[in-house]
Design a protein around this motif. Sequence first.
Motif, short mmCIF file in Angstrom:
data_model
loop_
_atom_site.label_atom_id
_atom_site.label_comp_id
_atom_site.label_asym_id
_atom_site.label_seq_id
_atom_site.Cartn_x
_atom_site.Cartn_y
_atom_site.Cartn_z
N VAL A 264 0.84 -1.20 0.00
CA VAL A 264 0.00 0.00 0.00
C VAL A 264 0.87 1.25 0.00
O VAL A 264 0.66 2.19 -0.78
CB VAL A 264 -0.94 0.01 1.24
CG1 VAL A 264 -1.69 1.34 1.33
CG2 VAL A 264 -1.92 -1.15 1.16
N ASN A 265 1.90 1.26 0.87
CA ASN A 265 2.81 2.41 0.92
C ASN A 265 3.56 2.59 -0.39
O ASN A 265 3.71 3.70 -0.90
CB ASN A 265 3.81 2.24 2.06
CG ASN A 265 3.24 2.65 3.41
OD1 ASN A 265 2.34 3.49 3.48
ND2 ASN A 265 3.73 2.05 4.48
N ASP A 266 4.06 1.50 -0.95
CA ASP A 266 4.86 1.59 -2.18
C ASP A 266 4.02 2.03 -3.37
O ASP A 266 4.49 2.77 -4.24
CB ASP A 266 5.51 0.23 -2.48
CG ASP A 266 6.58 -0.14 -1.46
OD1 ASP A 266 7.02 0.76 -0.72
OD2 ASP A 266 6.95 -1.33 -1.39
N THR A 267 2.76 1.59 -3.42
CA THR A 267 1.91 1.88 -4.58
C THR A 267 1.23 3.24 -4.47
O THR A 267 1.16 4.00 -5.44
CB THR A 267 0.83 0.79 -4.72
OG1 THR A 267 1.47 -0.49 -4.81
CG2 THR A 267 -0.02 1.03 -5.96
N HIS A 268 0.72 3.57 -3.28
CA HIS A 268 -0.10 4.76 -3.13
C HIS A 268 0.56 5.87 -2.32
O HIS A 268 0.02 6.98 -2.26
CB HIS A 268 -1.43 4.39 -2.46
CG HIS A 268 -2.20 3.35 -3.22
ND1 HIS A 268 -2.86 3.62 -4.40
CD2 HIS A 268 -2.41 2.03 -2.96
CE1 HIS A 268 -3.46 2.52 -4.83
NE2 HIS A 268 -3.20 1.53 -3.98
N GLY A 269 1.68 5.59 -1.68
CA GLY A 269 2.36 6.60 -0.89
C GLY A 269 2.05 6.48 0.60
O GLY A 269 1.06 5.87 1.00
N HIS A 270 2.91 7.09 1.40
CA HIS A 270 2.78 6.97 2.85
C HIS A 270 1.55 7.71 3.38
O HIS A 270 1.00 7.34 4.43
CB HIS A 270 4.04 7.49 3.53
CG HIS A 270 5.21 6.55 3.36
ND1 HIS A 270 5.39 5.42 4.13
CD2 HIS A 270 6.25 6.58 2.49
CE1 HIS A 270 6.48 4.79 3.75
NE2 HIS A 270 7.03 5.47 2.76
N ALA A 271 1.11 8.75 2.70
CA ALA A 271 -0.09 9.46 3.16
C ALA A 271 -1.30 8.53 3.11
O ALA A 271 -2.13 8.51 4.03
CB ALA A 271 -0.34 10.70 2.31
N THR A 272 -1.40 7.75 2.04
CA THR A 272 -2.49 6.79 1.96
C THR A 272 -2.31 5.68 2.99
O THR A 272 -3.28 5.23 3.60
CB THR A 272 -2.55 6.19 0.54
OG1 THR A 272 -2.78 7.23 -0.40
CG2 THR A 272 -3.66 5.16 0.44
N GLY A 273 -1.06 5.27 3.19
CA GLY A 273 -0.79 4.27 4.22
C GLY A 273 -1.25 4.74 5.60
O GLY A 273 -1.85 3.98 6.36
N ASP A 274 -0.98 6.01 5.89
CA ASP A 274 -1.43 6.56 7.17
C ASP A 274 -2.95 6.58 7.25
O ASP A 274 -3.54 6.31 8.30
CB ASP A 274 -0.89 7.99 7.34
CG ASP A 274 0.60 8.02 7.63
OD1 ASP A 274 1.18 6.96 7.92
OD2 ASP A 274 1.19 9.11 7.55
N ALA A 275 -3.60 6.92 6.15
CA ALA A 275 -5.06 6.94 6.12
C ALA A 275 -5.62 5.55 6.38
O ALA A 275 -6.64 5.38 7.07
CB ALA A 275 -5.56 7.49 4.79
N VAL A 276 -4.96 4.52 5.82
CA VAL A 276 -5.39 3.14 6.06
C VAL A 276 -5.24 2.78 7.53
O VAL A 276 -6.14 2.19 8.15
CB VAL A 276 -4.58 2.17 5.17
CG1 VAL A 276 -4.81 0.72 5.61
CG2 VAL A 276 -4.97 2.33 3.71
#
Length: 389
Positions: A264-276
């Motif tokens: 998730v982090n690699d594909t969408h970025g850490h901001a999205t990872g944080d949102a998850v």
Amino acid sequence: MDPFTVIAMLAIHLLGTAGLLFLVWRLMPAAPGLAAWWVASGLFGLAYLVRLVVGMEHGDGVGVAADSLMLLAVLRFGDGVREFTGRAAWKPAATFIAWALAVSLEAAATVAFGAQGRYTVLNLAIGGLYAHLAWTIAVEVGRQPRPLRAPLRLLALLMGGLSALTLVRAHSLFADGMAVAFHGPLAKVYYMYASTNAVVVGLTLLWLLFLRLNGQLADLAARDPLTGVLNRQGLDERVRRHFERPNAAPLTVMLLDIDHFKQVNDTHGHATGDAVLMAVARTLVSHLRTGDFVARVGGEEFLIGCAEGAHPDDAMVLARRLNEAVGQLQVAAPGNAVPVVCTVSVGVSGRVASRADWEAGTRQADRALYQAKADGRNAVRPAVVSHAA
């Protein structure tokens, strides 16, 4: 001591308290109740200064205006108490109606009976408001965190004493006239108590604010800043408190890991990872029962302490419910029209009956989590409990 000096001291105490609370408010503008408290103290002090300037026994319009400031001050103080304790605040319209009614009654009494009517109605109104405040605070004592209870009891006692003296003064004014307003034993007791009360109440409010701030700092230190759930420090404290209770119920440990989180982090970025992470944490918290708790113990790993329920398999039922709820999440990803979905793997320990067994239970849940991942992820697996564990 003559009445003029006592009332001057009372005004100075109130204005000094208002100044101190104002300085603290400048440093802590978000502190609940503080803005209302410094305004209330300042209004009361200003009202007494006006009395001293125009003459304490006059019943003219200026005197009634000064008294209206006192009534507004008590109402604002009550607003601060309700804000601090989390009670529903009075609506502005209700506050205005209560204030306008009291001022109108006092003005009518002034026209009909002069200074005696003015002071009688004023003391009845303020004494009643103080009584309501004392009752409100007393009710809140049992609902607030334990450290706040002692200062709240003191505040309720101070307001109750002021209410009783004010109502006795109203009766004395009605029965004996203006001769007892500023002279005699009751007047001396009333104003000395009010002057001392102004100082002690100010210190008590600062005590409450300090305890609330200290509790907030402790809570921040115990929580993960991103998700708001417990961190490792908060988890240790929560487990300690649980097992220190008399007849503490056993716990079940769940370890929950977000599947393929690195992707998730690699594909969408850490901001999205944080949102998850935040979405998963909210989902876990929303599904927990009374007595359960959740902590973030790794990058994408959460631990849940599950209080023993009525049935032995309650923990597994909850684990499957959490697995299903997270699987239904759809987290918006910046720059991507398709929301991110995720799944979790969950490992569930055996029964943990004491704090000494907590680490063993965590290892059981960890092994069960490893098995859930080995079985293809998006799964819930119970621990295989053996005597060696």
